[in-house]
Design a protein around this motif. Structure first.
Motif, PDB file in Angstrom:
ATOM      1  N   GLN A  91       0.855  -1.189   0.000  1.00 10.29           N
ATOM      2  CA  GLN A  91       0.000   0.000   0.000  1.00 10.29           C
ATOM      3  C   GLN A  91       0.886   1.232   0.000  1.00 10.29           C
ATOM      4  O   GLN A  91       1.891   1.286   0.710  1.00 10.29           O
ATOM      5  N   VAL A  92       0.537   2.202  -0.806  1.00 12.06           N
ATOM      6  CA  VAL A  92       1.273   3.469  -0.872  1.00 12.06           C
ATOM      7  C   VAL A  92       0.400   4.565  -0.272  1.00 12.06           C
ATOM      8  O   VAL A  92      -0.773   4.708  -0.638  1.00 12.06           O
ATOM      9  N   LYS A  93       0.975   5.339   0.663  1.00  7.58           N
ATOM     10  CA  LYS A  93       0.240   6.420   1.313  1.00  7.58           C
ATOM     11  C   LYS A  93       0.956   7.748   1.086  1.00  7.58           C
ATOM     12  O   LYS A  93       2.182   7.797   1.057  1.00  7.58           O
ATOM     13  N   GLY A 108      -4.223  10.682   0.577  1.00 10.34           N
ATOM     14  CA  GLY A 108      -4.550   9.700  -0.457  1.00 10.34           C
ATOM     15  C   GLY A 108      -3.433   8.692  -0.644  1.00 10.34           C
ATOM     16  O   GLY A 108      -2.497   8.607   0.148  1.00 10.34           O
ATOM     17  N   GLY A 109      -3.559   7.929  -1.711  1.00 16.40           N
ATOM     18  CA  GLY A 109      -2.530   6.932  -1.972  1.00 16.40           C
ATOM     19  C   GLY A 109      -2.930   5.975  -3.074  1.00 16.40           C
ATOM     20  O   GLY A 109      -3.791   6.261  -3.907  1.00 16.40           O
ATOM     21  N   GLY A 110      -2.298   4.827  -3.051  1.00 16.46           N
ATOM     22  CA  GLY A 110      -2.532   3.825  -4.082  1.00 16.46           C
ATOM     23  C   GLY A 110      -1.869   2.523  -3.679  1.00 16.46           C
ATOM     24  O   GLY A 110      -1.825   2.165  -2.502  1.00 16.46           O
ATOM     25  N   SER A 111      -1.327   1.857  -4.663  1.00 22.92           N
ATOM     26  CA  SER A 111      -0.696   0.559  -4.441  1.00 22.92           C
ATOM     27  C   SER A 111       0.652   0.520  -5.148  1.00 22.92           C
ATOM     28  O   SER A 111       0.997   1.417  -5.921  1.00 22.92           O
ATOM     29  N   GLY A 112       1.414  -0.522  -4.874  1.00 24.70           N
ATOM     30  CA  GLY A 112       2.703  -0.698  -5.516  1.00 24.70           C
ATOM     31  C   GLY A 112       3.056  -2.175  -5.566  1.00 24.70           C
ATOM     32  O   GLY A 112       2.478  -2.998  -4.853  1.00 24.70           O
ATOM     33  N   VAL A 113       4.013  -2.514  -6.421  1.00 22.48           N
ATOM     34  CA  VAL A 113       4.468  -3.899  -6.578  1.00 22.48           C
ATOM     35  C   VAL A 113       5.972  -3.940  -6.369  1.00 22.48           C
ATOM     36  O   VAL A 113       6.720  -3.159  -6.986  1.00 22.48           O
TER      37      VAL A 113
END
Length: 280
Positions: A91-93, A108-113
């Motif tokens: 998880q990216v914040k 906010g944020g998003g995701s990462g691999v």
């Protein structure tokens, strides 16, 4: 006398006719009058005459044999993918830094691999590449273990909408990327990410289309994979995987009149990702 002769003639004619019918059927005159078993009595319908494929009236050939029942102990493919790929998705914040007037604020944020085990993590440029109120946000990465580490952007490419983060951590479970050349429409697709901040969320669908070109939110995307696996805000930067637990794309965008999943999700092809990742 005449009436008796007529009756005798009719009887002889009937006997001759019965004999002829019995001869044609290959049975005796007595067997001709015995009842045949019916479908109701036996519980089975009479067998249809055997016909060869291709002859008039023959049943169409079967396209596929009925698949065998799953063997006992065989794992659900989605469960397999979740176990294999899940630890490689983070998880990216994003936070506004603390000021004299306000504490650190989540924005906010998003995701990462996880791309490399020594701390390199792929995500979308649109997730981490923007300033908020003229200030670069603080970026953190939450591992599947729950550990949260600060990250820095070490490379970004607006054209492909990819960015590389770096955290101070080694021994991370890097994801396995593979080419999309063998993908077929209808193949299993599993999306893993943090929609609406719900980390490690797994959704499944199929590959709906390949090599899409779309104009979304001011960007032109090339070679996109389209999927109906549920993708929502926060999934951006997460993994789209095949049934073997290999990453085939980075989830990036959706088309929706409401801003949430409508069955039209898109991922940047792993071929594009692998072509640019080492340059970031």
């Amino acid at each position: 006398l005449i009436l008796g002769l007529v009756v005798l003639c009719l009887g002889l004619g009937a006997f001759i006719a019965i004999g002829a019918v019995a001869s044609l059927k290959g049975v005796s005159p007595v067997e001709l009058f015995q009842d045949e078993p019916s479908a109701t009595a036996t519980g089975e319908a009479p067998s249809a005459p055997e016909e060869k494929p291709g002859t008039p009236g023959a049943a169409p050939p079967t396209w596929k044999e009925k698949p065998p029942a799953p063997e006992e102990g065989v794992e659900n493919p989605v469960v397999f993918v979740a176990r294999k790929v899940g630890p490689s998705v983070v998880q990216v914040k994003l936070f506004l830094p603390e000021t004299q007037r306000a504490p650190r604020q989540y924005i906010g944020g998003g995701s990462g691999v996880i791309y490399r085990g020594d701390g390199y993590i792929l995500t979308n440029e649109h997730v981490v590449g923007k300033q908020i109120q003229g200030v670069n946000p603080i970026i953190t990465v939450v591992l599947v273990s729950g550990e949260e580490l600060e990250a820095e952007v070490v490379g970004a490419d607006r054209l492909t909408d990819l960015a590389m983060l770096k955290i101070d951590k080694v021994g991370l479970p890097a994801a396995e990327f593979t080419s999309t050349e063998s993908l077929q429409i209808g193949d299993l697709a599993v999306a893993i990410g943090s929609p609406f901040g719900l980390e490690a969320t797994v959704t499944q669908g199929v590959i709906s289309a390949l090599h899409r070109q779309e104009y979304i939110e001011g960007r032109v995307y090339y070679d996109l994979i389209q999927t109906d696996a549920a993708i929502n805000p926060g999934n951006s930067g997460g993994a789209l995987s095949n049934s073997k637990g290999q990453v085939i794309g980075i989830n990036t965008a959706i088309l929706s009149p409401t801003g949430v999943d409508a069955g039209l999700g898109f991922a940047i092809s792993s071929d594009v990702v692998m072509g640019i990742a080492d340059q970031l």
